[in-house]
Design a protein around this motif. Structure first.
Motif, PDB file in Angstrom:
ATOM      1  N   ILE A 171      18.374   9.014  -5.362  1.00  0.00           N
ATOM      2  CA  ILE A 171      17.658  10.081  -6.059  1.00  0.00           C
ATOM      3  C   ILE A 171      16.912   9.528  -7.266  1.00  0.00           C
ATOM      4  N   GLY A 172      17.571   8.685  -8.051  1.00  0.00           N
ATOM      5  CA  GLY A 172      16.925   8.136  -9.243  1.00  0.00           C
ATOM      6  C   GLY A 172      15.689   7.325  -8.920  1.00  0.00           C
ATOM      7  N   SER A 173      15.798   6.456  -7.913  1.00  0.00           N
ATOM      8  CA  SER A 173      14.647   5.619  -7.555  1.00  0.00           C
ATOM      9  C   SER A 173      13.489   6.454  -7.028  1.00  0.00           C
ATOM     10  N   GLN A 174      13.785   7.454  -6.211  1.00  0.00           N
ATOM     11  CA  GLN A 174      12.711   8.242  -5.622  1.00  0.00           C
ATOM     12  C   GLN A 174      12.040   9.162  -6.640  1.00  0.00           C
ATOM     13  N   ILE A 175      12.813   9.701  -7.590  1.00  0.00           N
ATOM     14  CA  ILE A 175      12.198  10.516  -8.646  1.00  0.00           C
ATOM     15  C   ILE A 175      11.295   9.647  -9.517  1.00  0.00           C
ATOM     16  N   THR A 176      11.762   8.452  -9.863  1.00  0.00           N
ATOM     17  CA  THR A 176      10.949   7.537 -10.671  1.00  0.00           C
ATOM     18  C   THR A 176       9.658   7.189  -9.953  1.00  0.00           C
ATOM     19  N   ILE A 177       9.759   6.906  -8.662  1.00  0.00           N
ATOM     20  CA  ILE A 177       8.565   6.580  -7.876  1.00  0.00           C
ATOM     21  C   ILE A 177       7.612   7.762  -7.824  1.00  0.00           C
ATOM     22  N   TYR A 178       8.152   8.950  -7.576  1.00  0.00           N
ATOM     23  CA  TYR A 178       7.311  10.153  -7.453  1.00  0.00           C
ATOM     24  C   TYR A 178       6.521  10.402  -8.739  1.00  0.00           C
ATOM     25  N   VAL A 179       7.216  10.355  -9.874  1.00  0.00           N
ATOM     26  CA  VAL A 179       6.560  10.625 -11.152  1.00  0.00           C
ATOM     27  C   VAL A 179       5.504   9.561 -11.456  1.00  0.00           C
ATOM     28  N   THR A 180       5.863   8.278 -11.248  1.00  0.00           N
ATOM     29  CA  THR A 180       4.920   7.200 -11.560  1.00  0.00           C
ATOM     30  C   THR A 180       3.693   7.267 -10.666  1.00  0.00           C
ATOM     31  N   LYS A 181       3.882   7.579  -9.399  1.00  0.00           N
ATOM     32  CA  LYS A 181       2.740   7.708  -8.488  1.00  0.00           C
ATOM     33  C   LYS A 181       1.771   8.782  -8.969  1.00  0.00           C
ATOM     34  N   ARG A 182       2.316   9.925  -9.357  1.00  0.00           N
ATOM     35  CA  ARG A 182       1.457  11.040  -9.768  1.00  0.00           C
ATOM     36  C   ARG A 182       0.742  10.757 -11.088  1.00  0.00           C
ATOM     37  N   VAL A 183       1.394  10.030 -11.975  1.00  0.00           N
ATOM     38  CA  VAL A 183       0.784   9.730 -13.271  1.00  0.00           C
ATOM     39  C   VAL A 183      -0.342   8.715 -13.127  1.00  0.00           C
ATOM     40  N   LEU A 184      -0.094   7.634 -12.379  1.00  0.00           N
ATOM     41  CA  LEU A 184      -1.077   6.557 -12.267  1.00  0.00           C
ATOM     42  C   LEU A 184      -2.123   6.830 -11.180  1.00  0.00           C
ATOM     43  N   ASP A 185      -1.703   7.462 -10.088  1.00  0.00           N
ATOM     44  CA  ASP A 185      -2.621   7.888  -9.017  1.00  0.00           C
ATOM     45  C   ASP A 185      -3.507   6.737  -8.517  1.00  0.00           C
ATOM     46  N   ARG A 186      -2.891   5.615  -8.190  1.00  0.00           N
ATOM     47  CA  ARG A 186      -3.653   4.466  -7.696  1.00  0.00           C
ATOM     48  C   ARG A 186      -3.988   4.642  -6.216  1.00  0.00           C
ATOM     49  N   GLU A 187      -5.214   4.303  -5.850  1.00  0.00           N
ATOM     50  CA  GLU A 187      -5.623   4.394  -4.454  1.00  0.00           C
ATOM     51  C   GLU A 187      -4.961   3.296  -3.638  1.00  0.00           C
ATOM     52  N   ARG A 188      -4.660   3.627  -2.391  1.00  0.00           N
ATOM     53  CA  ARG A 188      -4.066   2.645  -1.484  1.00  0.00           C
ATOM     54  C   ARG A 188      -5.140   1.723  -0.916  1.00  0.00           C
ATOM     55  N   PRO A 189      -4.706   0.595  -0.323  1.00  0.00           N
ATOM     56  CA  PRO A 189      -5.682  -0.258   0.378  1.00  0.00           C
ATOM     57  C   PRO A 189      -6.292   0.496   1.560  1.00  0.00           C
ATOM     58  N   GLU A 190      -7.360  -0.046   2.078  1.00  0.00           N
ATOM     59  CA  GLU A 190      -7.972   0.558   3.258  1.00  0.00           C
ATOM     60  C   GLU A 190      -7.043   0.390   4.457  1.00  0.00           C
ATOM     61  N   PHE A 191      -6.713   1.505   5.099  1.00  0.00           N
ATOM     62  CA  PHE A 191      -5.806   1.453   6.250  1.00  0.00           C
ATOM     63  C   PHE A 191      -6.511   0.819   7.445  1.00  0.00           C
ATOM     64  N   LEU A 192      -5.827  -0.157   8.060  1.00  0.00           N
ATOM     65  CA  LEU A 192      -6.383  -0.845   9.218  1.00  0.00           C
ATOM     66  C   LEU A 192      -5.697  -0.469  10.519  1.00  0.00           C
ATOM     67  N   PHE A 193      -4.615   0.286  10.429  1.00  0.00           N
ATOM     68  CA  PHE A 193      -3.844   0.619  11.626  1.00  0.00           C
ATOM     69  C   PHE A 193      -3.575   2.118  11.662  1.00  0.00           C
ATOM     70  N   ASP A 194      -2.903   2.549  12.726  1.00  0.00           N
ATOM     71  CA  ASP A 194      -2.625   3.979  12.883  1.00  0.00           C
ATOM     72  C   ASP A 194      -1.623   4.490  11.849  1.00  0.00           C
ATOM     73  N   ILE A 195      -0.837   3.567  11.254  1.00  0.00           N
ATOM     74  CA  ILE A 195       0.135   3.965  10.246  1.00  0.00           C
ATOM     75  C   ILE A 195      -0.603   4.219   8.936  1.00  0.00           C
ATOM     76  N   ALA A 196      -0.377   5.389   8.357  1.00  0.00           N
ATOM     77  CA  ALA A 196      -1.070   5.751   7.126  1.00  0.00           C
ATOM     78  C   ALA A 196      -0.102   6.454   6.184  1.00  0.00           C
ATOM     79  N   ALA A 197      -0.543   6.695   4.955  1.00  0.00           N
ATOM     80  CA  ALA A 197       0.272   7.378   3.953  1.00  0.00           C
ATOM     81  C   ALA A 197      -0.650   8.212   3.085  1.00  0.00           C
ATOM     82  N   THR A 198      -0.122   9.294   2.540  1.00  0.00           N
ATOM     83  CA  THR A 198      -0.938  10.220   1.762  1.00  0.00           C
ATOM     84  C   THR A 198      -0.695  10.148   0.265  1.00  0.00           C
ATOM     85  N   SER A 199       0.455   9.638  -0.156  1.00  0.00           N
ATOM     86  CA  SER A 199       0.759   9.596  -1.586  1.00  0.00           C
ATOM     87  C   SER A 199       0.037   8.416  -2.236  1.00  0.00           C
TER      88      SER A 199
END
Length: 293
Positions: A171-199
Motif C-alpha cells: 500500500i505504501g509503495s503504490q500510494i507513493t507512486i500514484y501521488v508522484t505520478k500525478r504531481v510530475l505527470d511525465r510522458e511515457r516513451p513511445e509505445f512500440l508494442f501492443d502492451i501500453a499504459a495510461t498513467s
C-alpha cells in the motif's frame, strides 16, 4: 532465431556471473565484518579506552546511554535499526535528487533517451514475449495476489506479526507512486508494442511494487532458513526477479531508465518500513508471551 538464442545465453551467463561475484563479495564481506567486530571488541577492553568511556558516562550520562543504545548490535532497536534509518534517509535523499534532476536538468532526459535507443536491437519477438511475462509479475493484480496468499500462509503459521509490514510495503509503495505520478505527470516513451499504459511514466509502479513485495516475501522466508548460503540464494534470485521486472518495463518501452530506478528506490524505502514494523511487532509478541508465562 540465432540472435534470440545468443541473447538468452548472454543473459543466463550474465546472471550466473553476477551470482558468482556476489557470492564472493558476500563471503569476503562476512569475513571482514567478523574481523572488524573482533578488533572493536579487543579495543573496547583497552584500559585507556575504557577509562575515556567511563569518564564520558559520568559527564554525559544521557548522551552516552542514547549512543550506546543506538550502536549495540545485540538488539534490533540498536545498530540494526540505526542502519535501517540511515538507509531510509539516504533513499529519500536519492529519490528527491532524481526528481530534481528530472525537473531541472536535461542530462537525465538525454540519458533516458540514449538507453531507450540502445535497447532497440534486443527487442525481438522472443524477448518481448518473455519479458511481457515478467512485467505481468509486477502488476497490481499479481502483487495483490502474492500479498493475499502470503498473508494467509503467515497467519496459518502463526506469524501474524508479519502481516502489517507486508501490507505496508504494497500500500505504501503504490500510494507513493500514484501521488508522484500525478504531481510530475511525465510522458511515457513511445509505445512500440501492443502492451501500453495510461498513467504517467515517473516513477515505475511495477518496479516499486516488485522491490517492496517480493523483497518482503523473501525476508519472511529468509527468517526461517537455517544456513547463510540458503539465505544468499534466496536473496540473490529474488533480486534477479525484481531486476527482470524492472528491465522488462524498459525493453517493452513502457518506462525510461530513471522511472525504473526511482521505482526501485521507492520500493526499497517501503521495504525498510516493512522490516521495522515486522521486527518491532515480533519483539512485542515475544515480550508478551514471556510475560504471560
Amino acid at each position: 532465431m540465432l540472435w534470440d538464442g545468443l541473447l538468452l545465453l548472454g543473459l543466463l551467463a550474465g546472471v550466473l556471473g553476477v551470482r558468482w561475484l556476489a557470492l564472493w563479495v558476500a563471503r569476503l564481506g562476512w569475513g571482514l565484518g567478523i574481523r572488524l567486530y573482533e578488533q572493536v571488541g579487543q579495543a573496547a577492553k583497552d584500559e585507556r579506552i575504557r577509562s575515556v568511556v567511563s569518564a564520558a558516562r559520568l559527564r554525559f550520562p544521557r548522551l552516552m546511554y542514547w549512543t550506546e543504545a543506538r550502536l549495540t548490535p545485540r538488539r534490533f532497536a540498536g545498530l540494526p535499526l540505526t542502519l535501517i534509518v540511515i538507509s531510509a534517509v539516504y533513499l529519500l535523499g536519492l529519490f528527491a535528487g532524481l526528481i530534481e534532476e528530472l525537473v531541472e536538468a536535461d542530462e537525465l532526459v538525454r540519458l533516458d533517451t540514449a538507453v531507450n535507443a540502445m535497447l532497440a536491437p534486443f527487442r525481438t519477438d522472443t524477448t518481448v514475449a518473455a519479458l511481457a511475462w515478467f512485467t505481468g509479475l509486477g502488476g497490481s493484480v499479481a502483487l495483490t495476489a502474492v500479498v493475499v496468499v502470503t498473508t494467509a500462509l503467515v497467519w496459518g503459521l502463526r506469524h501474524a506479526y508479519m502481516i502489517p509490514g507486508l501490507w505496508a510495503t504494497l500500500i505504501g509503495s503504490q500510494i507513493t507512486i500514484y501521488v508522484t505520478k500525478r504531481v510530475l505527470d511525465r510522458e511515457r516513451p513511445e509505445f512500440l508494442f501492443d502492451i501500453a499504459a495510461t498513467s504517467p511514466s515517473f516513477p515505475s509502479g511495477h518496479a516499486a511494487g516488485a522491490m517492496a513485495v517480493y523483497g518482503f516475501v523473501a525476508y519472511i522466508v529468509a527468517r526461517h532458513l537455517v544456513t547463510a548460503r540458503r539465505r544468499f540464494e534466496l536473496v540473490y534470485w529474488t533480486a534477479v526477479l525484481v531486476a527482470m521486472i524492472g528491465f522488462s518495463r524498459m525493453l517493452l518501452t513502457l518506462h525510461y531508465l530513471s522511472d525504473v530506478v526511482a521505482g526501485f528506490v521507492v520500493g526499497a524505502f517501503w521495504l525498510l518500513v516493512g522490516f521495522v514494523m515486522a521486527e518491532q511487532l515480533r519483539l512485542r509478541q515475544h515480550t508478551g508471551h514471556g510475560r504471560a508465562h
